[in-house]
Design a protein around this motif. Sequence first.
Motif, PDB file in Angstrom:
ATOM      1  N   ILE A  89       0.986  -1.351  -0.555  1.00 43.93           N
ATOM      2  CA  ILE A  89       0.274   0.040  -0.063  1.00 43.93           C
ATOM      3  C   ILE A  89       0.956   1.396   0.134  1.00 43.93           C
ATOM      4  O   ILE A  89       1.167   1.887  -0.673  1.00 43.93           O
ATOM      5  CB  ILE A  89      -1.346   0.117   1.172  1.00 43.93           C
ATOM      6  CG1 ILE A  89      -2.280  -0.603   1.316  1.00 43.93           C
ATOM      7  CG2 ILE A  89      -1.668   1.446   1.690  1.00 43.93           C
ATOM      8  CD1 ILE A  89      -2.850  -1.220   2.498  1.00 43.93           C
ATOM      9  N   LYS A  90       1.537   1.561   0.879  1.00 41.33           N
ATOM     10  CA  LYS A  90       2.680   2.402   0.907  1.00 41.33           C
ATOM     11  C   LYS A  90       3.244   2.836  -0.566  1.00 41.33           C
ATOM     12  O   LYS A  90       3.451   3.834  -0.434  1.00 41.33           O
ATOM     13  CB  LYS A  90       3.826   1.942   2.051  1.00 41.33           C
ATOM     14  CG  LYS A  90       4.966   3.270   2.260  1.00 41.33           C
ATOM     15  CD  LYS A  90       5.389   2.814   3.682  1.00 41.33           C
ATOM     16  CE  LYS A  90       6.925   4.017   3.356  1.00 41.33           C
ATOM     17  NZ  LYS A  90       7.999   3.157   3.096  1.00 41.33           N
ATOM     18  N   SER A  91       3.824   1.734  -1.511  1.00 40.07           N
ATOM     19  CA  SER A  91       4.715   1.574  -2.633  1.00 40.07           C
ATOM     20  C   SER A  91       2.835   2.524  -3.346  1.00 40.07           C
ATOM     21  O   SER A  91       3.880   3.313  -4.608  1.00 40.07           O
ATOM     22  CB  SER A  91       5.102   0.203  -3.155  1.00 40.07           C
ATOM     23  OG  SER A  91       5.243   0.683  -4.015  1.00 40.07           O
ATOM     24  N   SER A  92       2.017   1.859  -3.574  1.00 38.16           N
ATOM     25  CA  SER A  92       1.221   2.089  -4.297  1.00 38.16           C
ATOM     26  C   SER A  92       0.708   3.655  -4.058  1.00 38.16           C
ATOM     27  O   SER A  92       0.537   5.005  -4.943  1.00 38.16           O
ATOM     28  CB  SER A  92       0.721   1.565  -4.608  1.00 38.16           C
ATOM     29  OG  SER A  92       0.064  -0.130  -4.544  1.00 38.16           O
ATOM     30  N   LEU A  93       0.794   4.133  -3.011  1.00 36.10           N
ATOM     31  CA  LEU A  93       0.492   5.689  -3.123  1.00 36.10           C
ATOM     32  C   LEU A  93       1.696   6.743  -2.974  1.00 36.10           C
ATOM     33  O   LEU A  93       1.467   7.933  -3.028  1.00 36.10           O
ATOM     34  CB  LEU A  93       0.656   5.853  -0.945  1.00 36.10           C
ATOM     35  CG  LEU A  93      -0.589   4.934  -0.254  1.00 36.10           C
ATOM     36  CD1 LEU A  93      -0.804   4.634   1.158  1.00 36.10           C
ATOM     37  CD2 LEU A  93      -1.967   5.929  -0.884  1.00 36.10           C
ATOM     38  N   GLU A  94       2.699   6.263  -2.381  1.00 38.32           N
ATOM     39  CA  GLU A  94       3.976   7.081  -3.015  1.00 38.32           C
ATOM     40  C   GLU A  94       4.184   6.706  -4.877  1.00 38.32           C
ATOM     41  O   GLU A  94       4.018   8.247  -5.513  1.00 38.32           O
ATOM     42  CB  GLU A  94       5.659   5.770  -3.015  1.00 38.32           C
ATOM     43  CG  GLU A  94       5.720   6.413  -2.090  1.00 38.32           C
ATOM     44  CD  GLU A  94       6.358   5.054  -0.972  1.00 38.32           C
ATOM     45  OE1 GLU A  94       7.458   4.609  -2.502  1.00 38.32           O
ATOM     46  OE2 GLU A  94       7.754   5.005  -0.353  1.00 38.32           O
TER      47      GLU A  94
END
Length: 210
Positions: free
Chosen positions: A14-19
């Motif tokens: 999720i963190k990667s997708s948000l970035e």
Amino acid sequence: MKITVAIIEDELDIKSSLEILIKGTDTLNLVGSYSDGESAVLELPKVQADVVLTDIHLPGISGIECIKKLKEKCPKTNFLISSSFEDIDNIFSALKAGATGYLVKSTSPAKLIEGIVEVYQGGSPMNSHIARKVVSSFNSSPANAELEKLSTREVEILEMLSKGLRYKEIADRIFLSTDTVRTHIRNIYCKLQVNSRTDALNKVYKNHLS
């Protein structure tokens, strides 16, 4: 000028997708990304992001505790919750801590970007079902003496603010100009002796937030 954004999210996918989402948006600039609250509390005061998008459930201190610790260090930062929790206790705890919006993780990327921009512009984005829980809790609470200070129109506008509606949306619903809505909201803040939508909501919901 771009809106500076930081992320606090422990789920790496999720963190990667948000970035990726934020970096690919012309209006936003990613200035920090953290996997836990402790790192965020240490590093965010150095970058002073316009908006911090944070989960609630984090390793170590929670997102809510993180907001509490950062509010004094980052007074101009807006905190937007992005969480899988939808219970009223977490919602009100987040608002009490200083969050200015509450979105669930199933929110579409486009709506999430809209929420970040909206919270930066002074709005309080919430998913519709989150807003309904807030309003239902408000309607079932004992009469609040603070509301007696407000006119019928002002109470109506305050309830729409609690649903996360933007000024223009409120104006369209009650057939007023956006400027007139702004005037009503300034009057609400004056009567309640607060300076922001979050402070007004916290004061009206004090039975839940105490």
